[in-house]
Design a protein around this motif. Structure first.
Motif, PDB file in Angstrom:
ATOM      1  N   THR A  89      31.819  84.726 -18.782  1.00 37.96           N
ATOM      2  CA  THR A  89      32.732  83.674 -19.471  1.00 37.96           C
ATOM      3  C   THR A  89      34.081  83.485 -18.595  1.00 37.96           C
ATOM      4  O   THR A  89      34.584  82.390 -18.596  1.00 37.96           O
ATOM      5  N   LEU A  92      33.388  81.217 -15.857  1.00 38.89           N
ATOM      6  CA  LEU A  92      33.094  79.801 -16.331  1.00 38.89           C
ATOM      7  C   LEU A  92      34.314  79.296 -16.874  1.00 38.89           C
ATOM      8  O   LEU A  92      34.560  78.082 -17.516  1.00 38.89           O
ATOM      9  N   TYR A  94      35.923  80.237 -19.962  1.00 39.34           N
ATOM     10  CA  TYR A  94      35.691  80.000 -21.361  1.00 39.34           C
ATOM     11  C   TYR A  94      36.834  79.785 -22.056  1.00 39.34           C
ATOM     12  O   TYR A  94      37.822  80.805 -21.714  1.00 39.34           O
ATOM     13  N   CYS A 101      28.901  74.955 -27.231  1.00 39.54           N
ATOM     14  CA  CYS A 101      27.824  75.404 -26.778  1.00 39.54           C
ATOM     15  C   CYS A 101      27.031  74.407 -26.305  1.00 39.54           C
ATOM     16  O   CYS A 101      26.539  73.388 -26.626  1.00 39.54           O
ATOM     17  N   ASN A 104      23.166  74.368 -20.799  1.00 42.50           N
ATOM     18  CA  ASN A 104      23.493  74.600 -19.438  1.00 42.50           C
ATOM     19  C   ASN A 104      22.661  75.632 -18.824  1.00 42.50           C
ATOM     20  O   ASN A 104      22.593  76.743 -19.330  1.00 42.50           O
ATOM     21  N   GLU A 109      25.955  80.670 -17.434  1.00 47.71           N
ATOM     22  CA  GLU A 109      25.495  80.328 -18.605  1.00 47.71           C
ATOM     23  C   GLU A 109      24.302  81.206 -19.120  1.00 47.71           C
ATOM     24  O   GLU A 109      24.160  81.757 -20.382  1.00 47.71           O
ATOM     25  N   THR A 166      25.229  80.240 -26.322  1.00 47.59           N
ATOM     26  CA  THR A 166      26.503  80.380 -25.547  1.00 47.59           C
ATOM     27  C   THR A 166      27.622  79.950 -26.092  1.00 47.59           C
ATOM     28  O   THR A 166      27.597  79.856 -27.391  1.00 47.59           O
TER      29      THR A 166
END
Length: 268
Positions: A89, A92, A94, A101, A104, A109, A166
């Motif tokens: 995370t 990415l 996050y 969500c 991907n 992911e 996710t």
């Protein structure tokens, strides 16, 4: 993990929102069929009901080695889940407050989805906690809170791995896996005998840590619901409401076990 079920034909089941299931995880083991949950829950509740009646006829077992191995394995599994969720995370970028969500298939992911699948599987493995209580005749620990916690968490995790593997799912999973690393580490140490147990003065703080966990998740889910976060709009308020009985039951347990007992000891 991302290769689970790639060559498997998706079966048709009649249950609510089946067409909205996440395409990345819907074929994964113990995820695809909606009958997995009632079947495993049925077996678990049968163990809770019939297990004590059967084992009461025999002497309680110690099971120190199986307890140690199970607790150590669960601590390691939760540590793995925690690290995978945190690193993927962060890679990415996050958001903590609201992360939609998105379907991907990027490597990070899929790492998040795989980590959450292991989180879901860990809730099945936690059923062994109940089995140990039964085999060791720890009837006081076989409480409604214990059974409710284990059975409902398993069902909730199936819902999330099925529809929202996710996105913001990572927040409560990361927090819970971190708490379980500490909790199962305590369980593993506690079976090593009196020489180690005298250093486990922090047992009472485990319940406090769980209460803190439920409070954080309740506040976090509530802010997502109020701000209209584009993540599981039909599940976020339910998740927030789900924390309320845990706060009440764990809070009552904490007061009864530690506050009241402490006052009683001082009165003596």
């Amino acid at each position: 993990m991302a290769s689970f079920g790639n060559n498997t034909k998706i079966l048709s089941y009649s249950y609510p929102f089946a067409d909205l299931a996440d395409e990345r995880t819907r074929n994964w083991p113990l995820v695809e069929s909606p009958w997995n949950v009632p079947a495993l829950l049925g077996l678990y509740l049968m163990m809770v009901y019939y297990g004590p009646k059967w084992t009461a006829r025999y002497k309680p077992l110690q099971l120190r080695l199986p307890l140690f191995c199970h607790s150590l394995a669960m601590a390691c599994l939760n540590a793995y889940i925690c690290v995978e969720l945190f690193t993927a995370t962060r890679a990415l970028d996050y958001s903590f407050s609201c992360q939609p969500c998105r379907v991907n298939h990027s490597p990070n992911e899929m790492r998040i989805a795989a980590a959450f699948w292991w989180f879901y599987i860990s809730k099945i493995l936690e059923f062994a906690d109940t089995a140990f209580f039964i085999l060791r005749h720890k009837w006081s620990q076989l409480s409604f809170l214990h059974v409710y916690h284990h059975s409902t968490m398993f069902a909730f995790c199936w819902i999330f791995i099925k529809w929202l593997p996710t996105g913001s799912t990572y927040v409560p999973s990361l927090i819970n896996s971190f708490v379980h690393v500490i909790m199962y580490s305590y369980y593993a140490l506690s079976v090593l005998g009196p020489r180690i147990q005298k250093f486990l003065w922090w047992k009472r703080y485990l319940t406090g840590l769980q209460l803190l966990q439920f409070t954080i998740v309740l506040m976090w889910a509530s802010q997502m619901a109020f701000r209209g976060c584009d993540y599981g709009s039909w599940l976020t308020p339910l998740g927030a409401a789900y924390m309320v009985p845990f706060l009440f039951m764990f809070g009552r347990f904490y007061v009864q076990k530690y506050r009241i007992s402490t006052v009683a000891k001082k009165a003596k």
